[in-house]
Write a protein that holds these residues in place. Structure first.
Motif, PDB file in Angstrom:
ATOM      1  N   SER A   5       9.564 -34.539 -40.558  1.00  0.00           N
ATOM      2  CA  SER A   5       9.682 -35.863 -39.929  1.00  0.00           C
ATOM      3  C   SER A   5      10.084 -35.723 -38.465  1.00  0.00           C
ATOM      4  O   SER A   5      10.804 -34.799 -38.090  1.00  0.00           O
ATOM      5  CB  SER A   5      10.716 -36.714 -40.656  1.00  0.00           C
TER       6      SER A   5
ATOM      7  N   ASP B 223      13.171 -39.424 -37.543  1.00  0.00           N
ATOM      8  CA  ASP B 223      12.877 -39.341 -38.982  1.00  0.00           C
ATOM      9  C   ASP B 223      12.024 -40.488 -39.507  1.00  0.00           C
ATOM     10  O   ASP B 223      12.035 -40.788 -40.689  1.00  0.00           O
ATOM     11  CB  ASP B 223      14.164 -39.251 -39.807  1.00  0.00           C
TER      12      ASP B 223
ATOM     13  N   ARG C 264       5.753 -38.784 -39.862  1.00  0.00           N
ATOM     14  CA  ARG C 264       5.347 -37.428 -40.194  1.00  0.00           C
ATOM     15  C   ARG C 264       3.824 -37.400 -40.317  1.00  0.00           C
ATOM     16  O   ARG C 264       3.194 -38.401 -40.652  1.00  0.00           O
ATOM     17  CB  ARG C 264       6.031 -36.906 -41.463  1.00  0.00           C
TER      18      ARG C 264
END
Length: 177
Positions: free
Chosen positions: A91, A95, A98
């Motif tokens: 990620s 985060d 991805r």
């Protein structure tokens, strides 16, 4: 002891299960210059198999998808039943994002409208039957894209089957829950 290990390993592999749905829109290209717009809808079952520092892997256990030209029900449709692997990058962007790529192989049922050729003395006429006939084929799917918050994905998908030899180029929007 081996049995206990095997039971524990399979329980861990199938611990990260998800259902997926997707919608596709794009183009269908075939032999002899055939080109048309098309769409698709799909659903599947996915399970995580490996979570690493540089890559995570998931198994698309069973994916079902229906693809068709925009004029469906028209002359042909595709029903796909495939299984495959999906890889995810680590990620990034706090985060939230991805990258993923997927590759799946399996069965494709090509539904084709049947035609009858009627010959007159001076002319011929092509008549379409009402029913569509199914033809078995080997199918594959390859895709790449971005996934947001491990839930929403946006990407490109290429599909191919050995019966029609058509290539379907789709923009894919998916949701994992």
């Amino acid at each position: 002891m081996a049995m206990a290990f095997a039971m524990n390993a399979s329980a861990e592999i199938f611990e990260d299960n998800h259902f997926t749905v997707n919608a596709n829109v794009g183009g269908i290209k075939g032999p002899f210059g055939y080109s048309e717009g098309g769409f698709g809808l799909g659903a599947g079952f996915q399970t995580g198999v490996y979570e690493g520092e540089w890559v995570s892997l998931a198994w698309d256990v069973l994916q079902f998808e229906w693809n068709a030209p925009f004029d469906s029900p028209g002359d042909f449709d595709w029903l796909n039943f495939k299984t495959g692997i999906r890889a995810f990058s680590p990620s990034f962007a706090k985060d939230h994002l991805r990258v993923y790529t997927n590759f799946a192989l399996g069965y494709t049922c090509v539904l084709l409208k049947q035609y009858t050729l009627d010959w007159d003395d001076d002319d011929f006429e092509l008549e379409a039957d009402e029913d569509m006939k199914g033809h078995s084929a080997f199918g594959l799917t390859w895709g790449i894209g971005l996934q947001l918050n491990k839930k929403i994905s946006l990407g490109y998908s290429l599909e191919y089957d050995t019966f029609t030899e058509f290539k379907k180029h789709f923009m894919t929007v998916g949701y994992t829950f």
